[in-house]
Design an enzyme around this catalytic site. Structure first.
Site, PDB file in Angstrom:
ATOM      1  N   CYS A 143       1.345  -1.236  -0.187  1.00  0.00           N
ATOM      2  CA  CYS A 143       0.022   0.029   0.378  1.00  0.00           C
ATOM      3  C   CYS A 143       0.676   0.942  -0.046  1.00  0.00           C
ATOM      4  CB  CYS A 143      -0.910   0.176   1.191  1.00  0.00           C
ATOM      5  SG  CYS A 143      -1.550  -1.841   1.475  1.00  0.00           S
TER       6      CYS A 143
ATOM      7  N   HIS B  92      -2.663   7.692   6.048  1.00  0.00           N
ATOM      8  CA  HIS B  92      -2.675   6.733   5.316  1.00  0.00           C
ATOM      9  C   HIS B  92      -4.336   5.749   5.742  1.00  0.00           C
ATOM     10  CE1 HIS B  92      -2.015   2.658   3.617  1.00  0.00           C
ATOM     11  NE2 HIS B  92      -2.075   1.794   5.040  1.00  0.00           N
TER      12      HIS B  92
ATOM     13  N   GLU C 228      -0.882   4.930  13.468  1.00  0.00           N
ATOM     14  CA  GLU C 228      -0.701   6.769  12.816  1.00  0.00           C
ATOM     15  C   GLU C 228      -1.075   8.024  13.584  1.00  0.00           C
ATOM     16  OE1 GLU C 228      -1.210   8.281   8.301  1.00  0.00           O
ATOM     17  OE2 GLU C 228      -2.633   6.945   8.969  1.00  0.00           O
TER      18      GLU C 228
ATOM     19  N   LYS D  82     -10.024   8.110   2.649  1.00  0.00           N
ATOM     20  CA  LYS D  82     -10.186   6.582   2.075  1.00  0.00           C
ATOM     21  C   LYS D  82     -11.372   6.432   2.851  1.00  0.00           C
ATOM     22  CE  LYS D  82      -5.852   4.410   2.278  1.00  0.00           C
ATOM     23  NZ  LYS D  82      -4.350   5.371   2.289  1.00  0.00           N
TER      24      LYS D  82
ATOM     25  N   HIS E 150     -10.385   2.092  -0.051  1.00  0.00           N
ATOM     26  CA  HIS E 150      -8.696   1.402   0.419  1.00  0.00           C
ATOM     27  C   HIS E 150      -8.259   1.296  -0.785  1.00  0.00           C
ATOM     28  CE1 HIS E 150      -4.272   0.883   0.753  1.00  0.00           C
ATOM     29  NE2 HIS E 150      -4.313   0.293   2.189  1.00  0.00           N
TER      30      HIS E 150
ATOM     31  N   PHE F 253       1.748  -3.379   4.110  1.00  0.00           N
ATOM     32  CA  PHE F 253       2.025  -4.906   4.061  1.00  0.00           C
ATOM     33  C   PHE F 253       3.521  -5.097   4.322  1.00  0.00           C
ATOM     34  CE2 PHE F 253      -2.364  -7.276   4.433  1.00  0.00           C
ATOM     35  CZ  PHE F 253      -2.862  -6.173   5.113  1.00  0.00           C
TER      36      PHE F 253
END
Length: 410
Positions: free
Chosen positions: A162, A302, A313, A334, A339, A398
């Site tokens: 991502c 994010h 975050e 998002k 996402h 990830f």
């Protein structure tokens, strides 16, 4: 010291195709999430996603060429065509060796892989398409864009889950800074709303199961969040060495001034404790930009709508920004787009640049009951007018990949 300008932008998103439609939808706080209709979801616990519904490849690509491209490649070519037109860039033979392409994908041509695997099982190996491999592999967004637009400079395709889109833009920025290219076409593309991908994320219990309320399902930083919502699309920038852009009379939209990246070295899917890896990426980007935390007016987070991710975050931002965390505006687009995985950094960079240009911060929608551990100013539910001079975009993937970009208003 070289400087890097943004001169063109193009997007394919669940909120619409083209920057204007995308930006208008963000400011309206409109969700692009709905029930999936591309395949039967009866056996899936999650039945919602943010699909791109109004895309016609033939509007951007010759039909013969389009048939030899996976959907993620089609998205990238379309976004590039819009970005190159926006930049007013004519890639002539004279400049072609100095024009590069860095467009990544976190997953690549999964739709093609699934279709061809079905063909193999049902009809045998001789019935597979000779274009199966070049349609599927993750570098083909960059490859096809290079071929179709005649860009003969540096060409690659980062893959960092991502963080891919942001890494592609940041790596392209570095290529220009070191003098290896004058122009880079860069960003991310993804089209992974397929049965296999969906089943995989469901098995990992990563997706929201708020099937009775699709538009309310993506809710970053909200106490009721239950997972992320898959999206698809592409975001592509044209970036140029500053003097090259000025010499050709380009309209400079914003300046890229910082790029930071780091690795968590911790876990396959969970962020490092206290968001330490994310914090290092932000610190690096600020240092390169020559900015202090209080100089940042907006952070496009994010913010995926996962319990651990949003909390970590928030902690990372507090760690880096200190007292300035109380005043910086943070939002997660998002909440509206879902996402987009490897394409997220591309479209979110566009959102940040539009925020700099127009002095408006897009909201985090569906934020009704703030998590006690998510205690920043997330611009809840309505867009906000603001003097945005410098802004940051975060992308975390990830595998512990972290990427942060910093843009400045011209």
């Amino acid at each position: 010291m070289k400087r890097v300008a943004v001169t063109g932008m193009g997007v394919v998103t669940p909120l619409g195709i083209g920057v204007n439609r995308f930006w208008d939808a963000l400011l309206q706080g409109r969700s692009g999430v709905r029930l999936v209709d591309r395949f039967d979801t009866a056996l899936f616990p999650t039945k919602i996603a943010a699909q791109v519904d109004d895309f016609r490849a033939e509007d951007f690509i010759d039909r013969r060429d389009a048939r030899r491209m996976d959907r993620f490649v089609q998205f990238a070519v379309a976004a590039t065509r819009m970005a190159v037109a926006h930049a007013g860039l004519d890639i002539t033979e004279d400049i072609a060796p100095r024009v590069g392409v860095y467009i990544g994908s976190g997953i690549g041509g999964l739709e093609t892989l699934e279709d061809q695997h079905k063909t193999l099982l049902e009809r045998g190996p001789k019935r597979l398409s000779p274009y199966f491999i070049p349609m599927m592999i993750g570098d083909m967004a960059s490859g096809q864009v290079s071929i179709l637009f005649g860009a003969k400079g540096p060409n690659s395709a980062p893959v960092s889950a991502c963080a891919t889109g942001s890494n592609a833009i940041g790596d392209a920025y570095k290529i220009i800074l070191r003098g290896a290219a004058d122009v880079m076409i860069c960003g991310g593309s993804e089209a992974a709303i397929t049965p296999l991908s969906f089943a995989g994320f469901c098995a990992a219990r990563a997706l929201s199961e708020r099937n009775d309320d699709p538009q309310g399902a993506s809710r970053p930083f909200d106490a009721g969040r239950d997972g992320f919502v898959m999206g698809e699309g592409s975001g592509v920038l044209v970036i140029e060495e500053w003097e090259f852009a000025k010499a050709r009379g380009a309209d400079i939209l914003a300046e890229i001034v910082g790029y930071g990246m780091s690795g968590d070295a911790y876990h396959l899917v969970q962020p490092a404790p206290e968001g330490s890896g994310a914090a290092r990426a932000m610190v690096s980007a600020l240092a390169e930009a020559g900015l202090d935390p209080q100089d940042i007016d907006y952070i496009n987070a994010h913010g995926t709508s996962t319990e651990i991710g949003d909390t970590m975050e928030t902690r990372a931002i507090r760690k880096v920004f200190g007292a300035a965390a109380e005043s910086v505006a943070v939002s997660s687009t998002k909440s509206m787009t879902g996402h987009l995985l490897g394409a997220a950094g591309g479209i979110e960079a566009v959102a940040v640049i539009e925020s700099l240009r127009h002095g408006v911060i897009p909201p985090t929608i569906n934020l009704h009951a703030k998590d006690a551990e998510c205690d920043l100013d997330y611009v809840p539910n309505k867009a906000r007018r603001a003097d945005v001079r410098a802004a940051m975009s975060n992308s975390f993937g990830f595998g512990g990949h972290n990427a942060t970009l910093v843009f400045r208003r011209v």
